[in-house]
Design an enzyme around this catalytic site. Structure first.
Site, PDB file in Angstrom:
ATOM      1  N   HIS A 143      43.209 -26.844 -60.084  1.00  0.00           N
ATOM      2  CA  HIS A 143      41.836 -27.240 -60.863  1.00  0.00           C
ATOM      3  C   HIS A 143      40.925 -26.632 -59.768  1.00  0.00           C
ATOM      4  CE1 HIS A 143      43.672 -30.110 -63.284  1.00  0.00           C
ATOM      5  NE2 HIS A 143      42.638 -30.716 -63.693  1.00  0.00           N
TER       6      HIS A 143
ATOM      7  N   HIS B  24      46.445 -34.230 -68.370  1.00  0.00           N
ATOM      8  CA  HIS B  24      47.139 -35.150 -67.454  1.00  0.00           C
ATOM      9  C   HIS B  24      47.673 -36.446 -68.249  1.00  0.00           C
ATOM     10  CE1 HIS B  24      44.610 -33.120 -64.185  1.00  0.00           C
ATOM     11  NE2 HIS B  24      44.002 -33.011 -65.359  1.00  0.00           N
TER      12      HIS B  24
ATOM     13  N   ASP C 187      42.878 -32.031 -71.402  1.00  0.00           N
ATOM     14  CA  ASP C 187      42.656 -32.666 -70.209  1.00  0.00           C
ATOM     15  C   ASP C 187      42.841 -34.120 -70.205  1.00  0.00           C
ATOM     16  OD1 ASP C 187      42.040 -32.619 -67.488  1.00  0.00           O
ATOM     17  OD2 ASP C 187      39.633 -32.446 -67.805  1.00  0.00           O
TER      18      ASP C 187
ATOM     19  N   GLU D  33      35.572 -26.473 -61.828  1.00  0.00           N
ATOM     20  CA  GLU D  33      35.208 -27.159 -62.717  1.00  0.00           C
ATOM     21  C   GLU D  33      33.730 -27.774 -62.367  1.00  0.00           C
ATOM     22  OE1 GLU D  33      37.410 -31.031 -62.977  1.00  0.00           O
ATOM     23  OE2 GLU D  33      36.564 -31.528 -64.754  1.00  0.00           O
TER      24      GLU D  33
HETATM   25  N1  HPA Z   1      39.235 -33.184 -62.832  1.00  0.00           N
HETATM   26  C1  HPA Z   1      40.096 -33.243 -61.974  1.00  0.00           C
HETATM   27  N2  HPA Z   1      41.066 -34.215 -61.799  1.00  0.00           N
HETATM   28  C2  HPA Z   1      41.451 -34.767 -62.848  1.00  0.00           C
HETATM   29  C3  HPA Z   1      40.949 -34.514 -63.984  1.00  0.00           C
HETATM   30  C4  HPA Z   1      39.998 -33.823 -64.167  1.00  0.00           C
HETATM   31  O1  HPA Z   1      39.327 -33.134 -65.162  1.00  0.00           O
HETATM   32  N3  HPA Z   1      41.256 -35.312 -64.811  1.00  0.00           N
HETATM   33  C5  HPA Z   1      42.357 -36.137 -64.254  1.00  0.00           C
HETATM   34  N4  HPA Z   1      42.547 -35.690 -63.111  1.00  0.00           N
HETATM   35 ZN    ZN Z   2      42.398 -31.618 -65.462  1.00  0.00          ZN
END
Ligand code: HPA
Ligand code: ZN
Length: 350
Positions: free
Chosen positions: A204, A26, A285, A207
């Site tokens: 995503h 990001h 990330d 996670e």
């Molecule tokens: N996860 C979800 N959203 C995010 C992340 C992440 O690791 N980093 C920046 N936005």
């Molecule tokens: Zn991310």
């Protein structure tokens, strides 16, 4: 390919030297405290931290949300095209130094448009840095526009429409921010619209969220890659499907440890993902927040996990090219450069 003859002592240098693509970062997460404070001063933005050290001390995260709160505060210093240029050029220079030959970069337009920054300012500033970095440093890059999943689908649809005048300046859309309680299904229509427009689609999932979120990202959003995805191992049927369909997972080892997805790097499941035949990749990330850029992620994972050796290093770099959205002609060149690096290191190791 089998490179087991390369000794462990050669790994850190090899991991740093091998050409690679970065597919999960990001750009707002590359803002280092020094740049946050410099931009705050330049733009007259008041920060809730007294100093760079005080800000760094706040980087003790317990979960995703505890990180996101600080990450959005950091991004509040970005106002002008020059700010977006400076942030992206700094990341690309750092990535080129790590032998990243291609980066697919997430950006969060809603974090900026909600503060009154026009989307044009964001996209033009980032694109200018990407062109300059390609010309001066030889690194190629592309943008992926992410929707914030804690906001509504209507807001995501409006963001996509606002971005359409700049359609040729991004290659795809993604989904980030708070995962729990915001399942992929919430964004079915905006992803359908993005696919209609010919954009690549990623999200995503898995996670902090359950395997069902990974399945919904595949079945409802029809994504081409899963960002993170590490919780897939809780469903053996899902792991088999990801392997069979060759769905890439963009794994971020240091992020996962910092956000307590794994208790320590020694507990990370990257070796299990590779053993299962998944197209796993290694990424940073939010490098300014999680303790390092992509090579730091490779070195930390390989140091802590004895199952990872030179053959896995080759596989991870190869996966990063296979999983990228770049042209086949570029991919072929990068794969050849990767093989040449490993052949050379194997030869001098004999
Ligand atoms: N996860 C979800 N959203 C995010 C992340 C992440 O690791 N980093 C920046 N936005
Ligand atoms: Zn991310």
């Amino acid at each position: 390919m089998n490179f087991d003859a390369i000794p462990r002592s050669a790994l850190p240098a090899l991991l740093r030297r091998m050409p690679k693509a970065e597919l999960h970062m990001h750009i707002e997460g590359s803002l280092e405290p020094e740049l946050i404070f410099a931009l705050a001063q330049r733009n007259g933005v008041k920060l809730p931290y007294a100093s760079e050290e005080a800000l760094r001390r706040a980087y003790a995260f317990t979960d995703l949300q505890s990180f996101l709160d600080i990450y959005y505060a950091g991004a509040s210093v970005l106002l002008k095209e020059q700010d977006f240029f400076d942030m992206a050029f700094a990341y690309l220079a750092r990535a080129a130094d790590d032998n990243v030959v291609h980066a697919e970069i997430f950006f969060d337009p809603q974090t900026h448009t909600e503060r009154g920054v026009p989307i044009e300012t964001v996209i033009v500033g980032l694109s200018h840095a990407m062109r300059r970095a390609h010309a001066e440093l030889g690194i190629s890059s592309a943008l992926i526009l992410c929707f914030l999943r804690h906001l509504s689908e209507e807001a995501a649809l409006a963001t996509l429409e606002q971005a359409l005048p700049y359609r040729h300046q991004f290659i795809g859309v993604g989904l980030d921010s708070s995962e729990r309680g915001h399942p992929p299904e919430k964004f079915a229509r905006v992803f359908a619209r993005a696919r209609e427009l010919g954009l690549h689609v990623v999200a995503h999932a898995g996670e902090e969220g359950p395997p069902a979120y990974i399945e919904a990202a595949l079945d409802v959003l029809k994504v081409q890659r899963i960002d993170h995805g590490v919780r897939c191992v809780e469903s053996p049927a899902l792991v088999q499907r990801l392997a069979r369909e060759r769905v890439p997972l963009t794994v971020c080892p240091l992020s996962n440890v910092k956000l307590c997805v794994f208790e320590s790097m020694a507990r990370h499941n990257l070796p299990a993902l590779l053993d299962a035949g998944l197209v796993a990749t290694v990424n940073s990330d939010d490098p300014a927040y999680f303790g390092g850029y992509v090579n730091d992620n490779f070195v930390a994972a390989f140091e802590a996990l004895p199952q990872l050796g030179a053959s896995q290093a080759w596989q991870l770099a190869r996966n990063s090219f296979d999983a990228s959205f770049a042209d086949e002609s570029h991919k072929a060149r990068w794969r050849a450069a990767l093989d040449a690096t490993f052949s050379e290191v194997a030869r001098v190791s004999r």
